[in-house]
Design a protein around this motif. Structure first.
Motif, mmCIF file in Angstrom:
data_model
loop_
_atom_site.group_PDB
_atom_site.id
_atom_site.type_symbol
_atom_site.label_atom_id
_atom_site.label_comp_id
_atom_site.label_asym_id
_atom_site.label_seq_id
_atom_site.Cartn_x
_atom_site.Cartn_y
_atom_site.Cartn_z
ATOM 1 N N ASP A 89 -3.710 2.108 -0.927
ATOM 2 C CA ASP A 89 -3.457 3.503 -1.296
ATOM 3 C C ASP A 89 -4.107 3.795 -2.632
ATOM 4 O OD1 ASP A 89 -2.012 4.303 0.883
ATOM 5 O OD2 ASP A 89 -0.035 3.980 -0.039
ATOM 6 N N ASP A 90 -4.738 4.956 -2.740
ATOM 7 C CA ASP A 90 -5.227 5.446 -4.030
ATOM 8 C C ASP A 90 -4.024 5.566 -4.962
ATOM 9 O OD1 ASP A 90 -6.231 6.976 -6.172
ATOM 10 O OD2 ASP A 90 -7.637 8.034 -4.871
ATOM 11 N N ILE A 91 -4.129 5.010 -6.180
ATOM 12 C CA ILE A 91 -2.999 5.054 -7.106
ATOM 13 C C ILE A 91 -2.704 6.482 -7.535
ATOM 14 C CG2 ILE A 91 -4.213 4.845 -9.324
ATOM 15 C CD1 ILE A 91 -1.142 2.780 -8.301
ATOM 16 N N ASP A 92 -3.725 7.342 -7.469
ATOM 17 C CA ASP A 92 -3.556 8.754 -7.794
ATOM 18 C C ASP A 92 -2.938 9.433 -6.580
ATOM 19 O OD1 ASP A 92 -3.657 11.392 -8.490
ATOM 20 O OD2 ASP A 92 -5.776 11.407 -9.051
ATOM 21 N N GLU A 93 -1.626 9.615 -6.620
ATOM 22 C CA GLU A 93 -0.903 10.097 -5.445
ATOM 23 C C GLU A 93 -1.249 11.534 -5.079
ATOM 24 O OE1 GLU A 93 3.183 9.321 -6.290
ATOM 25 O OE2 GLU A 93 2.945 7.150 -6.077
ATOM 26 N N GLU A 94 -1.858 12.263 -6.008
ATOM 27 C CA GLU A 94 -2.272 13.624 -5.681
ATOM 28 C C GLU A 94 -3.382 13.614 -4.625
ATOM 29 O OE1 GLU A 94 -3.259 15.626 -9.276
ATOM 30 O OE2 GLU A 94 -1.177 15.754 -9.968
ATOM 31 N N GLN A 95 -4.123 12.478 -4.545
ATOM 32 C CA GLN A 95 -5.192 12.364 -3.545
ATOM 33 C C GLN A 95 -4.624 12.076 -2.148
ATOM 34 O OE1 GLN A 95 -8.303 13.056 -4.453
ATOM 35 N NE2 GLN A 95 -7.543 13.358 -6.540
ATOM 36 N N LYS A 96 -3.480 11.402 -2.117
ATOM 37 C CA LYS A 96 -2.798 11.065 -0.851
ATOM 38 C C LYS A 96 -3.739 10.379 0.145
ATOM 39 C CE LYS A 96 0.455 14.933 -1.310
ATOM 40 N NZ LYS A 96 1.535 14.114 -1.835
ATOM 41 N N ASN A 97 -4.605 9.508 -0.366
ATOM 42 C CA ASN A 97 -5.582 8.846 0.494
ATOM 43 C C ASN A 97 -5.212 7.390 0.736
ATOM 44 O OD1 ASN A 97 -7.202 11.118 0.712
ATOM 45 N ND2 ASN A 97 -8.426 10.586 -1.082
ATOM 46 N N ARG A 98 -5.326 6.977 1.984
ATOM 47 C CA ARG A 98 -5.160 5.573 2.349
ATOM 48 C C ARG A 98 -6.471 5.087 2.935
ATOM 49 N NH1 ARG A 98 0.292 3.394 4.964
ATOM 50 N NH2 ARG A 98 0.829 3.857 2.799
ATOM 51 N N LYS B 111 8.255 8.019 -1.141
ATOM 52 C CA LYS B 111 7.249 7.927 -2.200
ATOM 53 C C LYS B 111 7.301 9.174 -3.066
ATOM 54 C CE LYS B 111 2.348 6.899 -2.796
ATOM 55 N NZ LYS B 111 1.080 6.658 -2.093
ATOM 56 N N GLU B 112 7.576 8.958 -4.327
ATOM 57 C CA GLU B 112 7.706 10.080 -5.260
ATOM 58 C C GLU B 112 6.333 10.470 -5.810
ATOM 59 O OE1 GLU B 112 9.923 11.110 -9.506
ATOM 60 O OE2 GLU B 112 10.225 9.175 -8.527
ATOM 61 N N THR B 113 6.051 11.778 -5.771
ATOM 62 C CA THR B 113 4.789 12.260 -6.311
ATOM 63 C C THR B 113 4.836 12.248 -7.836
ATOM 64 O OG1 THR B 113 4.433 13.674 -4.386
ATOM 65 C CG2 THR B 113 3.164 14.190 -6.362
ATOM 66 N N ILE B 114 3.830 11.651 -8.444
ATOM 67 C CA ILE B 114 3.784 11.513 -9.907
ATOM 68 C C ILE B 114 2.658 12.378 -10.449
ATOM 69 C CG2 ILE B 114 3.504 9.893 -11.822
ATOM 70 C CD1 ILE B 114 4.477 7.685 -9.964
ATOM 71 N N GLY B 115 2.947 13.176 -11.451
ATOM 72 C CA GLY B 115 1.936 14.008 -12.086
ATOM 73 C C GLY B 115 0.944 13.182 -12.872
ATOM 74 N N CYS B 116 -0.174 13.816 -13.237
ATOM 75 C CA CYS B 116 -1.248 13.097 -13.917
ATOM 76 C C CYS B 116 -0.783 12.487 -15.238
ATOM 77 C CB CYS B 116 -2.419 14.048 -14.153
ATOM 78 S SG CYS B 116 -3.839 13.254 -14.938
ATOM 79 N N GLY B 117 -0.071 13.269 -16.052
ATOM 80 C CA GLY B 117 0.390 12.762 -17.347
ATOM 81 C C GLY B 117 1.320 11.583 -17.193
#
Length: 294
Positions: free
Chosen positions: A192-201, A110-116
């Motif tokens: 999964d939270d679509i915001d991967e910075e949260q890393k929450n399931r 899973k690739e981490t994606i920045g906010c922008g």
């Protein structure tokens, strides 16, 4: 059986080759249709100018027009078949790529994606959401625009949903999430939270998960599949991944158009924010008593 990268690439290439041929077929059918329309217009014009001529001439032109109308209808139906075949290949390519993405995520890639980049991805997902192209008299299906899912609907892995999650002891938010799996024994979703910075399931009951539309509705043909003006909805607030209560202020005027909504906001005198534009994909039916903006 997992879809390997090589097999997926081969399947995509096969469909792209078919799609390439279909595009040429579409152009040929369109040209045939245009010629048929030109012939109809020419005969209609001749019929109008000779309306005072003998009955035999008029009868001959009427018969010619009747044959041309039949030919035009046949040509239009054939063009529709070719267009639908091309759309099917596009949807198949989307499904193959989505399956590979889900497999990569399950494999830990899973690739981490920045906010922008995430905001651009969400916009692209909304703009490329398949458009429902129904036949005459056909009603829009479930999860097209504002049409709700069937009561027995179970979202698939990779589907986008709004999920009601607890963010603190006293606060819950509707977030944009992606289905990881359906747990039938528990009657719950794993998302999964679509915001991967949260890393929450999260593991949530079905009532806490609302599937997002799988197709856009075209206002010209499926206006009934859109929320009416004044409807209270949940909408994704621009540049965020959270849904809040809003009121529909203006409907889309075309399939590519977003809604214009007014978000509930007590910091404004009338209780609503200035109008915001939100894509069809991110406007869903309200869940009463939940998901209120704080």
């Amino acid at each position: 059986m997992p879809l390997t990268a090589d097999v997926a690439a081969q399947q995509v290439q096969e469909r792209l080759r078919t799609l390439h041929r279909l595009i040429y077929d579409i152009e040929a059918e369109r040209s045939r249709n245009e010629q048929c329309i030109e012939s109809i217009l020419r005969v209609e014009k001749a019929a109008e100018s000779s309306s005072s001529a003998e009955d035999s001439s008029s009868s001959s032109q009427q018969m010619q027009l009747k044959n041309l109308y039949k030919a035009g209808l046949t040509a239009a139906e054939q063009e529709e078949r070719v267009l639908r075949a091309a759309l099917s290949r596009i949807y198949e390519i989307r499904a193959i790529k989505n399956e590979r993405r889900i497999q990569a995520r399950h494999a830990g890639n899973k690739e981490t994606i920045g906010c922008g980049a995430l905001m651009k991805m969400l916009l692209s997902a909304a703009q490329t959401l398949p458009l429902h192209v129904g036949r005459v008299g056909e009603r829009a299906p479930p999860l097209c625009g504002a049409v709700p899912a069937d009561s027995g609907h179970v979202a698939r892995a990779g589907d986008a949903v709004a999920a009601l999650v607890r963010v603190s002891e006293k606060e819950e938010n509707w977030i944009l999430a992606e289905v990881v799996s359906w747990l039938p024994a528990q009657g719950k979703y794993e998302v999964d939270d679509i915001d991967e910075e949260q890393k929450n399931r999260h593991v949530l009951s079905k009532r806490r998960v609302v599937p997002l539309p799988l197709m856009r509705a075209d206002p010209r043909t499926d206006e009934g599949a859109l929320f009416p003006k004044g409807a209270v909805v949940m909408a994704l607030y621009p540049q965020t991944t959270c849904f809040y209560r809003a009121v529909v202020n203006r409907l889309p005027s075309s399939a590519a158009d977003p809604y214009e909504v007014l978000f509930e906001d007590s910091s404004y005198a009338d209780g609503y924010s200035p109008a915001e534009r939100v894509a069809q994909r991110y406007v869903i039916a309200i869940k009463e008593g939940k998901g209120r903006a704080s």
